[in-house]
Design an enzyme around this catalytic site. Structure first.
Site, PDB file in Angstrom:
ATOM      1  N   PRO A  24       0.849  -1.202   0.000  1.00  8.38           N
ATOM      2  CA  PRO A  24       0.000   0.000   0.000  1.00  8.38           C
ATOM      3  C   PRO A  24       0.877   1.242   0.000  1.00  8.38           C
ATOM      4  CG  PRO A  24       0.092  -0.953   2.204  1.00  8.38           C
ATOM      5  CD  PRO A  24       0.803  -1.913   1.295  1.00  8.38           C
ATOM      6  N   CYS A 105       2.147   2.860   9.527  1.00 12.19           N
ATOM      7  CA  CYS A 105       2.466   4.105   8.829  1.00 12.19           C
ATOM      8  C   CYS A 105       2.818   5.195   9.841  1.00 12.19           C
ATOM      9  CB  CYS A 105       1.294   4.545   7.965  1.00 12.19           C
ATOM     10  SG  CYS A 105       1.634   6.046   7.027  1.00 12.19           S
TER      11      CYS A 105
END
Length: 479
Positions: A24, A105
Protein backbone atom coordinates in the site's frame (compact mmCIF):
# COMPACT_ATOMS: atom_id res chain seq x y z
CA UNK A 1 4.59 -22.20 -7.66
CA UNK A 2 3.15 -18.69 -7.67
CA UNK A 3 0.79 -19.37 -10.55
CA UNK A 4 -0.44 -22.65 -9.09
CA UNK A 5 -1.09 -20.95 -5.77
CA UNK A 6 -3.12 -18.13 -7.25
CA UNK A 7 -5.09 -20.41 -9.56
CA UNK A 8 -6.27 -22.42 -6.58
CA UNK A 9 -7.09 -19.18 -4.84
CA UNK A 10 -9.53 -17.86 -7.36
CA UNK A 11 -12.19 -20.29 -6.20
CA UNK A 12 -11.71 -19.64 -2.50
CA UNK A 13 -10.35 -17.23 0.07
CA UNK A 14 -7.24 -15.25 -0.75
CA UNK A 15 -4.03 -17.05 0.26
CA UNK A 16 -1.03 -15.08 1.53
CA UNK A 17 1.64 -17.79 1.29
CA UNK A 18 4.28 -17.81 -1.47
CA UNK A 19 3.05 -14.62 -3.10
CA UNK A 20 4.57 -11.36 -4.30
CA UNK A 21 2.59 -8.34 -3.15
CA UNK A 22 2.28 -4.70 -4.16
CA UNK A 23 2.52 -2.69 -0.96
CA UNK A 24 0.00 0.00 0.00
CA UNK A 25 1.41 3.40 -0.99
CA UNK A 26 -0.18 6.81 -0.61
CA UNK A 27 -0.99 8.41 -4.00
CA UNK A 28 0.75 5.53 -5.81
CA UNK A 29 -1.41 2.48 -5.05
CA UNK A 30 -4.35 3.70 -7.12
CA UNK A 31 -6.13 1.53 -9.69
CA UNK A 32 -3.74 2.02 -12.68
CA UNK A 33 -0.67 1.00 -10.65
CA UNK A 34 -2.47 -1.99 -9.16
CA UNK A 35 -3.68 -3.25 -12.55
CA UNK A 36 -0.25 -2.77 -14.12
CA UNK A 37 1.42 -4.65 -11.26
CA UNK A 38 -1.02 -7.54 -11.74
CA UNK A 39 -0.20 -7.57 -15.45
CA UNK A 40 3.50 -7.86 -14.65
CA UNK A 41 3.10 -10.72 -12.18
CA UNK A 42 2.08 -9.40 -8.76
CA UNK A 43 -0.12 -11.95 -6.99
CA UNK A 44 -1.85 -9.55 -4.61
CA UNK A 45 -2.15 -5.76 -4.68
CA UNK A 46 -2.92 -3.49 -1.74
CA UNK A 47 -4.84 -0.25 -2.20
CA UNK A 48 -3.30 3.05 -1.22
CA UNK A 49 -3.62 3.98 2.45
CA UNK A 50 -7.07 5.47 2.91
CA UNK A 51 -9.26 6.59 5.78
CA UNK A 52 -11.90 5.24 5.07
CA UNK A 53 -17.09 -1.33 -15.38
CA UNK A 54 -15.46 0.36 -11.95
CA UNK A 55 -16.84 0.36 -8.44
CA UNK A 56 -16.31 3.66 -6.66
CA UNK A 57 -16.60 4.26 -2.94
CA UNK A 58 -17.47 7.90 -2.55
CA UNK A 59 -17.20 10.13 0.48
CA UNK A 60 -20.16 12.36 1.45
CA UNK A 61 -18.40 15.28 -0.30
CA UNK A 62 -18.43 13.22 -3.54
CA UNK A 63 -14.68 12.50 -3.54
CA UNK A 64 -13.80 9.04 -4.83
CA UNK A 65 -12.00 7.42 -1.89
CA UNK A 66 -11.40 4.05 -3.51
CA UNK A 67 -11.88 2.84 -7.08
CA UNK A 68 -11.71 -0.78 -8.14
CA UNK A 69 -12.83 -3.00 -11.03
CA UNK A 70 -13.68 -6.61 -11.79
CA UNK A 71 -10.17 -7.41 -13.06
CA UNK A 72 -8.62 -7.08 -9.59
CA UNK A 73 -11.59 -8.12 -7.45
CA UNK A 74 -10.11 -11.47 -6.36
CA UNK A 75 -6.66 -10.05 -5.59
CA UNK A 76 -7.05 -6.54 -4.21
CA UNK A 77 -6.72 -5.83 -0.49
CA UNK A 78 -8.33 -2.66 0.81
CA UNK A 79 -6.16 -1.01 3.44
CA UNK A 80 -7.69 1.22 6.07
CA UNK A 81 -6.16 3.34 8.82
CA UNK A 82 -7.62 2.22 12.13
CA UNK A 83 -11.16 0.89 12.25
CA UNK A 84 -14.50 2.35 11.30
CA UNK A 85 -17.81 1.11 12.63
CA UNK A 86 -19.55 2.37 9.50
CA UNK A 87 -21.54 -0.30 7.65
CA UNK A 88 -19.89 0.87 4.39
CA UNK A 89 -17.12 -1.62 5.17
CA UNK A 90 -19.61 -4.44 4.74
CA UNK A 91 -20.54 -3.04 1.34
CA UNK A 92 -16.90 -2.73 0.37
CA UNK A 93 -16.04 -6.34 1.16
CA UNK A 94 -18.18 -7.46 -1.77
CA UNK A 95 -15.69 -5.89 -4.16
CA UNK A 96 -12.33 -6.74 -2.56
CA UNK A 97 -10.52 -9.93 -1.62
CA UNK A 98 -9.42 -8.90 1.88
CA UNK A 99 -9.36 -6.02 4.40
CA UNK A 100 -6.08 -4.75 5.92
CA UNK A 101 -5.51 -2.45 8.88
CA UNK A 102 -2.48 -0.15 8.67
CA UNK A 103 -0.68 -0.22 12.01
CA UNK A 104 2.74 0.86 10.81
CA UNK A 105 2.47 4.11 8.83
CA UNK A 106 4.44 6.82 10.70
CA UNK A 107 2.96 9.77 8.75
CA UNK A 108 0.84 12.31 10.60
CA UNK A 109 -2.28 11.62 8.54
CA UNK A 110 -2.15 8.08 9.94
CA UNK A 111 -0.94 8.67 13.48
CA UNK A 112 -3.25 11.51 14.44
CA UNK A 113 -6.14 10.15 16.37
CA UNK A 114 -4.03 7.23 17.56
CA UNK A 115 -4.07 5.28 14.29
CA UNK A 116 -1.28 3.99 12.03
CA UNK A 117 2.04 3.48 13.81
CA UNK A 118 0.58 5.13 16.92
CA UNK A 119 -1.29 1.88 17.53
CA UNK A 120 1.98 0.04 18.12
CA UNK A 121 2.08 1.42 21.65
CA UNK A 122 -1.43 0.17 22.41
CA UNK A 123 -1.58 -3.64 21.93
CA UNK A 124 -4.97 -3.82 23.65
CA UNK A 125 -6.48 -1.51 21.06
CA UNK A 126 -4.81 -3.44 18.23
CA UNK A 127 -6.30 -6.66 19.51
CA UNK A 128 -9.76 -5.13 19.93
CA UNK A 129 -9.76 -3.67 16.41
CA UNK A 130 -8.67 -6.91 14.76
CA UNK A 131 -11.04 -9.14 16.71
CA UNK A 132 -13.96 -6.86 15.80
CA UNK A 133 -13.04 -6.91 12.11
CA UNK A 134 -12.40 -10.66 11.94
CA UNK A 135 -15.82 -11.24 13.49
CA UNK A 136 -17.58 -8.54 11.48
CA UNK A 137 -16.53 -9.16 7.86
CA UNK A 138 -16.59 -12.29 5.73
CA UNK A 139 -13.30 -11.65 3.88
CA UNK A 140 -9.82 -12.32 5.30
CA UNK A 141 -8.44 -9.62 7.60
CA UNK A 142 -4.73 -8.76 7.71
CA UNK A 143 -2.63 -6.04 9.30
CA UNK A 144 0.65 -4.30 8.55
CA UNK A 145 3.00 -3.27 11.36
CA UNK A 146 6.51 -2.00 12.02
CA UNK A 147 8.86 -3.62 14.48
CA UNK A 148 9.17 -2.43 18.09
CA UNK A 149 12.45 -1.36 19.77
CA UNK A 150 13.00 -4.80 21.30
CA UNK A 151 12.56 -8.23 19.78
CA UNK A 152 10.77 -9.41 22.92
CA UNK A 153 8.10 -6.73 22.64
CA UNK A 154 7.77 -7.31 18.91
CA UNK A 155 7.19 -11.05 19.33
CA UNK A 156 4.72 -10.45 22.13
CA UNK A 157 2.72 -8.14 19.86
CA UNK A 158 2.65 -10.44 16.82
CA UNK A 159 1.54 -13.39 18.94
CA UNK A 160 -1.39 -11.35 20.23
CA UNK A 161 -2.18 -10.36 16.65
CA UNK A 162 -2.08 -14.00 15.55
CA UNK A 163 -4.58 -14.93 18.25
CA UNK A 164 -7.17 -12.49 16.86
CA UNK A 165 -7.70 -14.75 13.85
CA UNK A 166 -6.12 -12.58 11.14
CA UNK A 167 -5.13 -14.33 7.92
CA UNK A 168 -1.64 -12.81 7.65
CA UNK A 169 0.62 -10.12 9.01
CA UNK A 170 2.84 -7.82 6.93
CA UNK A 171 5.97 -6.59 8.71
CA UNK A 172 7.92 -3.51 7.65
CA UNK A 173 11.31 -4.32 9.11
CA UNK A 174 12.04 -0.87 10.51
CA UNK A 175 11.23 1.00 13.70
CA UNK A 176 8.55 3.68 13.73
CA UNK A 177 11.14 6.46 13.57
CA UNK A 178 13.35 4.84 10.93
CA UNK A 179 13.19 5.78 7.27
CA UNK A 180 14.16 4.03 3.99
CA UNK A 181 17.81 5.16 4.36
CA UNK A 182 18.08 2.96 7.45
CA UNK A 183 18.83 -0.74 6.84
CA UNK A 184 15.92 -3.14 7.11
CA UNK A 185 16.06 -5.50 10.13
CA UNK A 186 15.80 -8.88 8.43
CA UNK A 187 16.62 -10.64 11.71
CA UNK A 188 13.46 -9.28 13.33
CA UNK A 189 11.28 -10.40 10.43
CA UNK A 190 12.89 -13.85 10.54
CA UNK A 191 12.21 -14.17 14.27
CA UNK A 192 8.58 -13.17 13.72
CA UNK A 193 8.19 -15.72 10.92
CA UNK A 194 9.47 -18.43 13.25
CA UNK A 195 7.25 -17.34 16.14
CA UNK A 196 3.84 -17.44 14.42
CA UNK A 197 2.02 -19.94 12.24
CA UNK A 198 0.18 -17.47 10.01
CA UNK A 199 1.87 -16.13 6.85
CA UNK A 200 4.34 -13.31 7.41
CA UNK A 201 4.84 -10.86 4.53
CA UNK A 202 8.27 -9.18 4.56
CA UNK A 203 8.38 -5.50 3.62
CA UNK A 204 11.06 -2.81 3.54
CA UNK A 205 13.70 -4.18 1.15
CA UNK A 206 13.19 -1.95 -1.88
CA UNK A 207 16.06 0.50 -1.40
CA UNK A 208 19.05 -1.75 -0.85
CA UNK A 209 17.83 -5.32 -1.45
CA UNK A 210 15.17 -5.49 -4.17
CA UNK A 211 15.97 -3.95 -7.54
CA UNK A 212 14.86 -6.76 -9.89
CA UNK A 213 12.54 -9.76 -9.84
CA UNK A 214 15.28 -12.20 -8.80
CA UNK A 215 15.97 -10.08 -5.70
CA UNK A 216 12.45 -10.72 -4.39
CA UNK A 217 13.20 -14.37 -3.69
CA UNK A 218 16.53 -13.48 -2.08
CA UNK A 219 14.77 -11.08 0.27
CA UNK A 220 12.23 -13.74 1.14
CA UNK A 221 14.99 -16.19 2.02
CA UNK A 222 16.88 -13.56 4.06
CA UNK A 223 13.80 -12.90 6.19
CA UNK A 224 12.38 -16.42 6.31
CA UNK A 225 9.00 -14.91 5.46
CA UNK A 226 6.17 -16.60 3.59
CA UNK A 227 5.85 -13.79 1.08
CA UNK A 228 7.33 -10.45 0.05
CA UNK A 229 5.70 -7.02 -0.22
CA UNK A 230 7.26 -4.47 -2.58
CA UNK A 231 6.77 -0.71 -2.31
CA UNK A 232 9.34 1.72 -3.74
CA UNK A 233 10.84 -0.70 -6.26
CA UNK A 234 7.34 -1.16 -7.70
CA UNK A 235 6.67 2.57 -7.56
CA UNK A 236 9.78 3.20 -9.69
CA UNK A 237 9.06 0.36 -12.10
CA UNK A 238 6.07 -1.99 -11.61
CA UNK A 239 7.66 -4.51 -13.97
CA UNK A 240 9.84 -5.54 -11.01
CA UNK A 241 7.15 -8.24 -10.60
CA UNK A 242 7.92 -9.55 -14.08
CA UNK A 243 9.76 -12.90 -13.96
CA UNK A 244 11.20 -12.32 -17.46
CA UNK A 245 13.01 -9.19 -16.28
CA UNK A 246 12.50 -5.44 -16.06
CA UNK A 247 10.99 -3.52 -18.95
CA UNK A 248 12.16 -0.04 -19.85
CA UNK A 249 10.63 2.73 -17.80
CA UNK A 250 9.35 4.38 -20.99
CA UNK A 251 7.38 1.27 -21.96
CA UNK A 252 5.99 0.88 -18.45
CA UNK A 253 4.96 4.54 -18.31
CA UNK A 254 3.04 4.20 -21.56
CA UNK A 255 1.14 1.16 -20.31
CA UNK A 256 0.43 2.94 -17.04
CA UNK A 257 -0.96 5.94 -18.89
CA UNK A 258 -3.31 3.73 -20.92
CA UNK A 259 -4.81 2.38 -17.69
CA UNK A 260 -5.05 5.92 -16.28
CA UNK A 261 -7.03 7.02 -19.35
CA UNK A 262 -9.21 3.93 -19.49
CA UNK A 263 -10.23 4.23 -15.82
CA UNK A 264 -10.44 8.04 -15.71
CA UNK A 265 -7.66 8.46 -13.16
CA UNK A 266 -7.27 11.96 -11.79
CA UNK A 267 -4.71 13.88 -13.89
CA UNK A 268 -2.71 15.07 -10.89
CA UNK A 269 -2.42 11.53 -9.57
CA UNK A 270 -1.38 10.34 -13.04
CA UNK A 271 1.34 13.02 -13.13
CA UNK A 272 2.56 12.11 -9.66
CA UNK A 273 2.93 8.40 -10.43
CA UNK A 274 4.65 9.02 -13.76
CA UNK A 275 7.10 11.43 -12.11
CA UNK A 276 7.99 8.73 -9.56
CA UNK A 277 8.89 6.44 -12.45
CA UNK A 278 11.02 9.12 -14.11
CA UNK A 279 13.01 9.64 -10.89
CA UNK A 280 16.25 11.43 -11.82
CA UNK A 281 14.97 12.11 -15.35
CA UNK A 282 12.20 14.34 -14.09
CA UNK A 283 14.06 17.40 -15.46
CA UNK A 284 14.34 15.89 -18.94
CA UNK A 285 12.25 17.41 -21.78
CA UNK A 286 9.62 14.70 -21.21
CA UNK A 287 9.68 15.34 -17.50
CA UNK A 288 9.22 19.08 -17.93
CA UNK A 289 6.36 18.52 -20.36
CA UNK A 290 4.78 16.12 -17.89
CA UNK A 291 5.04 18.57 -15.00
CA UNK A 292 3.41 21.34 -17.04
CA UNK A 293 0.48 19.15 -18.12
CA UNK A 294 -2.89 19.97 -16.57
CA UNK A 295 -5.06 17.17 -17.95
CA UNK A 296 -4.70 13.54 -18.94
CA UNK A 297 -5.08 14.70 -22.54
CA UNK A 298 -2.07 17.00 -22.09
CA UNK A 299 -0.07 14.11 -20.65
CA UNK A 300 -0.95 11.91 -23.61
CA UNK A 301 0.59 14.41 -26.00
CA UNK A 302 4.02 13.84 -24.49
CA UNK A 303 3.72 10.09 -25.08
CA UNK A 304 2.16 10.17 -28.54
CA UNK A 305 -1.10 8.72 -27.26
CA UNK A 306 -3.48 11.39 -28.55
CA UNK A 307 -5.38 8.92 -30.73
CA UNK A 308 -5.65 6.41 -27.89
CA UNK A 309 -7.04 9.15 -25.67
CA UNK A 310 -9.66 10.20 -28.25
CA UNK A 311 -10.70 6.61 -28.95
CA UNK A 312 -11.02 5.78 -25.25
CA UNK A 313 -12.99 8.94 -24.52
CA UNK A 314 -15.39 8.08 -27.34
CA UNK A 315 -15.90 4.60 -25.87
CA UNK A 316 -16.52 6.03 -22.40
CA UNK A 317 -19.03 8.51 -23.78
CA UNK A 318 -20.86 5.70 -25.58
CA UNK A 319 -21.10 3.81 -22.29
CA UNK A 320 -22.44 6.90 -20.51
CA UNK A 321 -25.11 7.30 -23.17
CA UNK A 322 -26.04 3.63 -22.91
CA UNK A 323 -26.38 3.96 -19.15
CA UNK A 324 -28.54 7.04 -19.57
CA UNK A 325 -30.72 5.16 -22.04
CA UNK A 326 -31.15 2.34 -19.55
CA UNK A 327 -32.09 4.85 -16.86
CA UNK A 328 -34.74 6.21 -19.18
CA UNK A 329 -36.00 2.66 -19.75
CA UNK A 330 -35.99 1.17 -16.26
CA UNK A 331 -37.57 -2.10 -17.39
CA UNK A 332 -34.44 -2.97 -19.37
CA UNK A 333 -32.12 -5.39 -17.48
CA UNK A 334 -28.45 -4.40 -17.42
CA UNK A 335 -25.56 -6.77 -16.67
CA UNK A 336 -23.21 -5.28 -14.06
CA UNK A 337 -20.33 -7.75 -13.87
CA UNK A 338 -22.06 -11.02 -13.00
CA UNK A 339 -25.17 -9.32 -11.53
CA UNK A 340 -28.32 -8.59 -13.54
CA UNK A 341 -29.68 -5.22 -12.47
CA UNK A 342 -32.85 -3.21 -13.05
CA UNK A 343 -34.05 0.14 -11.79
CA UNK A 344 -36.78 -1.21 -9.51
CA UNK A 345 -38.34 0.19 -6.35
CA UNK A 346 -40.59 -1.83 -4.05
CA UNK A 347 -43.84 0.06 -3.55
CA UNK A 348 -45.80 -1.70 -0.83
CA UNK A 349 -49.16 -0.36 -2.00
CA UNK A 350 -48.69 -2.16 -5.34
CA UNK A 351 -48.56 -5.54 -3.55
CA UNK A 352 -51.74 -5.80 -1.46
CA UNK A 353 -52.36 -8.51 1.09
CA UNK A 354 -49.94 -10.98 2.60
CA UNK A 355 -48.27 -12.22 -0.58
CA UNK A 356 -45.00 -10.57 -1.64
CA UNK A 357 -42.39 -10.92 -4.42
CA UNK A 358 -40.09 -12.77 -2.03
CA UNK A 359 -42.81 -15.30 -1.32
CA UNK A 360 -43.55 -15.79 -5.01
CA UNK A 361 -39.85 -16.39 -5.70
CA UNK A 362 -39.59 -18.84 -2.81
CA UNK A 363 -42.65 -20.80 -3.92
CA UNK A 364 -41.40 -20.94 -7.51
CA UNK A 365 -38.06 -22.36 -6.34
CA UNK A 366 -39.90 -25.04 -4.36
CA UNK A 367 -42.19 -25.86 -7.27
CA UNK A 368 -39.16 -26.33 -9.54
CA UNK A 369 -37.20 -28.24 -6.85
CA UNK A 370 -34.46 -25.60 -6.86
CA UNK A 371 -32.25 -24.25 -4.11
CA UNK A 372 -34.03 -21.51 -2.20
CA UNK A 373 -33.12 -17.89 -3.01
CA UNK A 374 -30.28 -16.34 -0.97
CA UNK A 375 -30.20 -12.65 -0.08
CA UNK A 376 -27.17 -10.46 0.67
CA UNK A 377 -27.90 -6.98 1.96
CA UNK A 378 -25.62 -3.98 2.49
CA UNK A 379 -26.21 -0.57 4.02
CA UNK A 380 -24.93 2.76 2.72
CA UNK A 381 -23.25 4.92 5.36
CA UNK A 382 -24.27 8.40 4.26
CA UNK A 383 -28.04 7.88 4.42
CA UNK A 384 -28.40 4.38 5.95
CA UNK A 385 -30.20 3.13 2.85
CA UNK A 386 -30.20 -0.57 1.94
CA UNK A 387 -29.47 -2.54 -1.22
CA UNK A 388 -29.93 -6.28 -1.60
CA UNK A 389 -28.81 -8.93 -4.06
CA UNK A 390 -30.58 -12.26 -4.50
CA UNK A 391 -28.90 -15.38 -5.86
CA UNK A 392 -31.17 -17.82 -7.68
CA UNK A 393 -29.96 -20.90 -9.62
CA UNK A 394 -26.41 -19.55 -9.51
CA UNK A 395 -27.36 -16.17 -10.99
CA UNK A 396 -27.48 -12.85 -9.17
CA UNK A 397 -30.09 -10.10 -9.33
CA UNK A 398 -30.18 -6.61 -7.80
CA UNK A 399 -32.06 -3.35 -8.05
CA UNK A 400 -29.92 -0.29 -8.73
CA UNK A 401 -32.07 1.74 -6.34
CA UNK A 402 -31.52 1.90 -2.58
CA UNK A 403 -34.40 1.25 -0.19
CA UNK A 404 -35.33 2.62 3.23
CA UNK A 405 -35.26 -0.81 4.90
CA UNK A 406 -33.59 -4.17 4.57
CA UNK A 407 -36.97 -5.83 3.97
CA UNK A 408 -37.82 -3.50 1.09
CA UNK A 409 -34.35 -3.96 -0.44
CA UNK A 410 -34.81 -7.74 -0.48
CA UNK A 411 -38.27 -7.38 -2.03
CA UNK A 412 -36.81 -5.15 -4.78
CA UNK A 413 -34.13 -7.72 -5.64
CA UNK A 414 -36.79 -10.44 -5.75
CA UNK A 415 -38.81 -8.31 -8.18
CA UNK A 416 -35.79 -8.00 -10.49
CA UNK A 417 -35.31 -11.76 -10.45
CA UNK A 418 -38.97 -12.49 -11.10
CA UNK A 419 -39.24 -10.00 -13.96
CA UNK A 420 -36.10 -11.29 -15.67
CA UNK A 421 -37.40 -14.86 -15.35
CA UNK A 422 -40.83 -13.80 -16.64
CA UNK A 423 -42.64 -14.88 -13.47
CA UNK A 424 -45.55 -13.24 -11.63
CA UNK A 425 -44.51 -11.07 -8.71
CA UNK A 426 -47.79 -10.48 -6.89
CA UNK A 427 -48.73 -6.99 -8.09
CA UNK A 428 -52.36 -5.96 -7.88
CA UNK A 429 -54.22 -6.88 -11.04
CA UNK A 430 -52.00 -9.81 -12.03
CA UNK A 431 -53.83 -12.97 -13.03
CA UNK A 432 -53.76 -15.78 -10.48
CA UNK A 433 -50.45 -17.59 -10.84
CA UNK A 434 -51.01 -20.79 -8.91
CA UNK A 435 -47.58 -20.43 -7.27
CA UNK A 436 -48.31 -19.32 -3.74
CA UNK A 437 -50.08 -21.69 -1.38
CA UNK A 438 -50.01 -24.64 -3.80
CA UNK A 439 -49.53 -27.25 -1.09
CA UNK A 440 -52.33 -25.77 1.00
CA UNK A 441 -54.71 -25.86 -1.95
CA UNK A 442 -53.86 -29.47 -2.64
CA UNK A 443 -54.68 -30.32 0.97
CA UNK A 444 -57.98 -28.42 0.90
CA UNK A 445 -58.96 -28.47 -2.73
CA UNK A 446 -62.62 -28.25 -1.83
CA UNK A 447 -62.00 -24.70 -0.55
CA UNK A 448 -60.46 -23.61 -3.84
CA UNK A 449 -62.78 -21.61 -6.13
CA UNK A 450 -63.22 -22.78 -9.68
CA UNK A 451 -60.39 -21.73 -11.94
CA UNK A 452 -62.66 -19.81 -14.29
CA UNK A 453 -64.14 -17.91 -11.36
CA UNK A 454 -60.70 -16.64 -10.25
CA UNK A 455 -59.70 -13.53 -12.20
CA UNK A 456 -57.00 -12.46 -9.75
CA UNK A 457 -54.96 -14.45 -7.28
CA UNK A 458 -55.51 -12.11 -4.35
CA UNK A 459 -59.26 -12.68 -4.18
CA UNK A 460 -58.63 -16.00 -2.38
CA UNK A 461 -55.32 -15.01 -0.84
CA UNK A 462 -55.96 -15.81 2.82
CA UNK A 463 -57.29 -19.27 2.08
CA UNK A 464 -54.16 -20.26 0.15
CA UNK A 465 -51.50 -18.77 2.42
CA UNK A 466 -49.54 -21.37 4.37
CA UNK A 467 -49.92 -20.98 8.10
CA UNK A 468 -46.54 -22.60 8.76
CA UNK A 469 -43.86 -19.89 9.19
CA UNK A 470 -41.18 -22.38 8.15
CA UNK A 471 -42.76 -22.62 4.70
CA UNK A 472 -42.33 -18.88 4.27
CA UNK A 473 -38.72 -18.64 5.45
CA UNK A 474 -36.00 -17.41 3.08
CA UNK A 475 -32.37 -18.13 3.86
CA UNK A 476 -30.77 -14.77 4.65
CA UNK A 477 -27.06 -14.06 4.24
CA UNK A 478 -27.29 -10.34 4.94
CA UNK A 479 -24.07 -8.77 6.13
Amino acid sequence: MMQENMTANTVGRLCFRNVNVLAPMVRVGTLPTRLLSLDYGADIVYSEVNVLETVDFVAPDERVMFRTCKKEKDRVVFQMVGYTQEPSLSAMENDVAAIDVNMGCPKEYSTKGGMGAALLSDPDKIEAILRTLVKGVSKPVTCKIRILPTLEDTLSLVKRIENTGVAAIAVHGRLKDERPRHPVHCDFIQAIAEAVSIPVIANGGSLDRVKAHADIEEFRKATGASSVMIARAAMWNPSVFRSQGLLSVEEVMEEYLKYAIRYDNHAFNTKYCLCQMLRDKVESPLGKQLKSAQTNEDICEGYGLQEYYKKTQAELQARREAIQTNHNHPDQPVLDGDVTTMRVKFERREYPGEFSPKMFLLEWSRKENLEQPRYETVQRSQDRAFQSMVTMTGKKYRSTLWEKSKKYAEQASAIVCLRVLGLPEGRAGEEYSGLVGKRKREEKSNEMPDEEDTTTYFGARKRHLSENPEEQRVTNYSK
